[in-house]
Scaffold this motif. Sequence first.
Motif, PDB file in Angstrom:
ATOM      1  N   UNK A  52      39.888  -3.928   1.572  1.00 39.02           N
ATOM      2  CA  UNK A  52      38.688  -4.751   1.735  1.00 39.02           C
ATOM      3  C   UNK A  52      37.435  -3.872   1.738  1.00 39.02           C
ATOM      4  N   UNK A  53      37.478  -2.761   2.455  1.00 37.94           N
ATOM      5  CA  UNK A  53      36.313  -1.874   2.530  1.00 37.94           C
ATOM      6  C   UNK A  53      35.970  -1.293   1.151  1.00 37.94           C
ATOM      7  N   UNK A  54      36.958  -0.950   0.368  1.00 39.21           N
ATOM      8  CA  UNK A  54      36.718  -0.455  -0.988  1.00 39.21           C
ATOM      9  C   UNK A  54      36.024  -1.541  -1.817  1.00 39.21           C
ATOM     10  N   UNK A  55      36.538  -2.757  -1.717  1.00 41.07           N
ATOM     11  CA  UNK A  55      35.969  -3.903  -2.438  1.00 41.07           C
ATOM     12  C   UNK A  55      34.510  -4.127  -2.016  1.00 41.07           C
ATOM     13  N   UNK A  62      47.658 -10.280   1.005  1.00 41.77           N
ATOM     14  CA  UNK A  62      47.686  -9.649   2.337  1.00 41.77           C
ATOM     15  C   UNK A  62      47.678 -10.707   3.439  1.00 41.77           C
ATOM     16  N   UNK A  63      46.817 -11.700   3.307  1.00 39.51           N
ATOM     17  CA  UNK A  63      46.752 -12.750   4.331  1.00 39.51           C
ATOM     18  C   UNK A  63      48.086 -13.479   4.453  1.00 39.51           C
ATOM     19  N   UNK A  64      48.687 -13.782   3.326  1.00 43.64           N
ATOM     20  CA  UNK A  64      49.990 -14.448   3.331  1.00 43.64           C
ATOM     21  C   UNK A  64      51.033 -13.581   4.035  1.00 43.64           C
ATOM     22  N   UNK A  65      51.086 -12.317   3.676  1.00 43.88           N
ATOM     23  CA  UNK A  65      52.071 -11.415   4.280  1.00 43.88           C
ATOM     24  C   UNK A  65      51.859 -11.274   5.787  1.00 43.88           C
ATOM     25  N   UNK A  66      50.607 -11.119   6.205  1.00 45.80           N
ATOM     26  CA  UNK A  66      50.329 -10.964   7.635  1.00 45.80           C
ATOM     27  C   UNK A  66      50.638 -12.229   8.419  1.00 45.80           C
ATOM     28  N   UNK A  67      50.423 -13.384   7.810  1.00 48.58           N
ATOM     29  CA  UNK A  67      50.777 -14.633   8.481  1.00 48.58           C
ATOM     30  C   UNK A  67      52.285 -14.762   8.622  1.00 48.58           C
ATOM     31  N   UNK A  68      53.029 -14.328   7.613  1.00 53.29           N
ATOM     32  CA  UNK A  68      54.487 -14.477   7.613  1.00 53.29           C
ATOM     33  C   UNK A  68      55.173 -13.464   8.532  1.00 53.29           C
ATOM     34  N   UNK A  69      54.554 -12.322   8.741  1.00 52.16           N
ATOM     35  CA  UNK A  69      55.158 -11.283   9.585  1.00 52.16           C
ATOM     36  C   UNK A  69      55.085 -11.681  11.058  1.00 52.16           C
ATOM     37  N   UNK A  70      56.082 -11.239  11.822  1.00 48.28           N
ATOM     38  CA  UNK A  70      56.020 -11.410  13.270  1.00 48.28           C
ATOM     39  C   UNK A  70      54.853 -10.571  13.787  1.00 48.28           C
ATOM     40  N   UNK A  71      54.046 -11.152  14.657  1.00 47.37           N
ATOM     41  CA  UNK A  71      52.844 -10.465  15.125  1.00 47.37           C
ATOM     42  C   UNK A  71      53.153  -9.307  16.067  1.00 47.37           C
ATOM     43  N   UNK A  72      54.418  -9.197  16.514  1.00 49.59           N
ATOM     44  CA  UNK A  72      54.809  -8.052  17.335  1.00 49.59           C
ATOM     45  C   UNK A  72      55.611  -7.024  16.540  1.00 49.59           C
ATOM     46  N   UNK A  80      53.094  -4.423  11.637  1.00 50.28           N
ATOM     47  CA  UNK A  80      52.010  -5.384  11.426  1.00 50.28           C
ATOM     48  C   UNK A  80      50.642  -4.699  11.410  1.00 50.28           C
ATOM     49  N   UNK A  81      50.344  -3.890  12.422  1.00 54.68           N
ATOM     50  CA  UNK A  81      49.036  -3.214  12.460  1.00 54.68           C
ATOM     51  C   UNK A  81      48.841  -2.228  11.311  1.00 54.68           C
ATOM     52  N   UNK A  82      49.860  -1.441  10.934  1.00 53.21           N
ATOM     53  CA  UNK A  82      49.669  -0.591   9.751  1.00 53.21           C
ATOM     54  C   UNK A  82      49.363  -1.403   8.482  1.00 53.21           C
ATOM     55  N   UNK A  83      49.947  -2.594   8.373  1.00 48.03           N
ATOM     56  CA  UNK A  83      49.656  -3.447   7.225  1.00 48.03           C
ATOM     57  C   UNK A  83      48.211  -3.948   7.299  1.00 48.03           C
ATOM     58  N   UNK A  84      47.742  -4.263   8.505  1.00 49.09           N
ATOM     59  CA  UNK A  84      46.340  -4.652   8.701  1.00 49.09           C
ATOM     60  C   UNK A  84      45.423  -3.506   8.276  1.00 49.09           C
ATOM     61  N   UNK A  85      45.770  -2.279   8.660  1.00 47.62           N
ATOM     62  CA  UNK A  85      44.948  -1.118   8.302  1.00 47.62           C
ATOM     63  C   UNK A  85      44.894  -0.928   6.785  1.00 47.62           C
ATOM     64  N   UNK A  86      46.013  -1.127   6.132  1.00 52.46           N
ATOM     65  CA  UNK A  86      46.067  -1.033   4.667  1.00 52.46           C
ATOM     66  C   UNK A  86      45.174  -2.108   4.031  1.00 52.46           C
ATOM     67  N   UNK A 138      38.539  -6.096  16.038  1.00 53.39           N
ATOM     68  CA  UNK A 138      39.200  -6.801  17.144  1.00 53.39           C
ATOM     69  C   UNK A 138      40.712  -6.858  16.941  1.00 53.39           C
ATOM     70  N   UNK A 139      41.130  -7.111  15.712  1.00 61.14           N
ATOM     71  CA  UNK A 139      42.573  -7.159  15.424  1.00 61.14           C
ATOM     72  C   UNK A 139      43.201  -5.800  15.698  1.00 61.14           C
ATOM     73  N   UNK A 140      42.541  -4.744  15.223  1.00 58.24           N
ATOM     74  CA  UNK A 140      43.109  -3.405  15.359  1.00 58.24           C
ATOM     75  C   UNK A 140      43.077  -2.892  16.794  1.00 58.24           C
ATOM     76  N   UNK A 141      42.348  -3.565  17.667  1.00 55.88           N
ATOM     77  CA  UNK A 141      42.316  -3.198  19.082  1.00 55.88           C
ATOM     78  C   UNK A 141      43.437  -3.870  19.880  1.00 55.88           C
ATOM     79  N   UNK A 142      44.226  -4.741  19.229  1.00 48.08           N
ATOM     80  CA  UNK A 142      45.319  -5.429  19.928  1.00 48.08           C
ATOM     81  C   UNK A 142      46.558  -4.549  19.972  1.00 48.08           C
ATOM     82  N   UNK A 143      47.499  -4.956  20.829  1.00 46.78           N
ATOM     83  CA  UNK A 143      48.798  -4.277  20.859  1.00 46.78           C
ATOM     84  C   UNK A 143      49.895  -5.297  20.555  1.00 46.78           C
ATOM     85  N   UNK A 144      51.109  -4.805  20.395  1.00 48.36           N
ATOM     86  CA  UNK A 144      52.218  -5.657  19.958  1.00 48.36           C
ATOM     87  C   UNK A 144      52.521  -6.816  20.906  1.00 48.36           C
TER      88      UNK A 144
END
Length: 195
Positions: free
Chosen positions: A156-159, A131-141, A145-151, A71-77
């Motif tokens: 998470x998937x590896x874990x 990661x959660x801290x960084x994503x919260x601190x970043x501007x959502x636009x 932001x989305x490339x960081x979510x993908x990273x 759902x997050x990755x389906x959003x836009x800026x």
Amino acid sequence: MATKKRSSANESGWSSGSAGVLVGAAVAGAAIGLAANVGRKLFVQFTSGATGNWSDALATEHKMTLAVFDKIQATNDSQTMMRSHLLAKLKYALTKHALQEENVIYPALREAGERVDADHLTADHGYVKTYLYELEAMAKDDPSWLPRVAEFRTMIERHMREEEDDVFPRFRAWLSEEKDKELTALMNKEGFKFA
């Protein structure tokens, strides 16, 4: 001079009967609120813990987490509010999940002599928090932001694969049926605290 007796009901506009109704409504509202909270906790824990044993429940939570990432990755800026909402949902899910693993499963792994795996998986949780801290601190636009979510998702998937495909099956094979049930109960109890 006639003394006028004033009733407190006339001054405030409330009679003692009205006050009783108000107090009764407040008590009923509080009871409904408490019941709703317990019901919410049971629902949240049931949806992740009703699948069987602890490893099945954790695998279900993994799938639910990946659905939030979808759902997050389906959003836009331009969808900054939606991103904030979904990030909060992701943080909640991952925090609950991590507490269950860190407070029940990983200590049991250590107890079984799997200290290296337990420590490695616990260290991964530190990166999750980063990661959660960084994503919260970043501007959502922010375009990054989305490339960081993908990273983050890749990590998470590896874990998750490491747990589901290697560590947990090996650990479950070692566990007695009784210990497996005990860990399931302890993990569900831990999850209920946070739900």
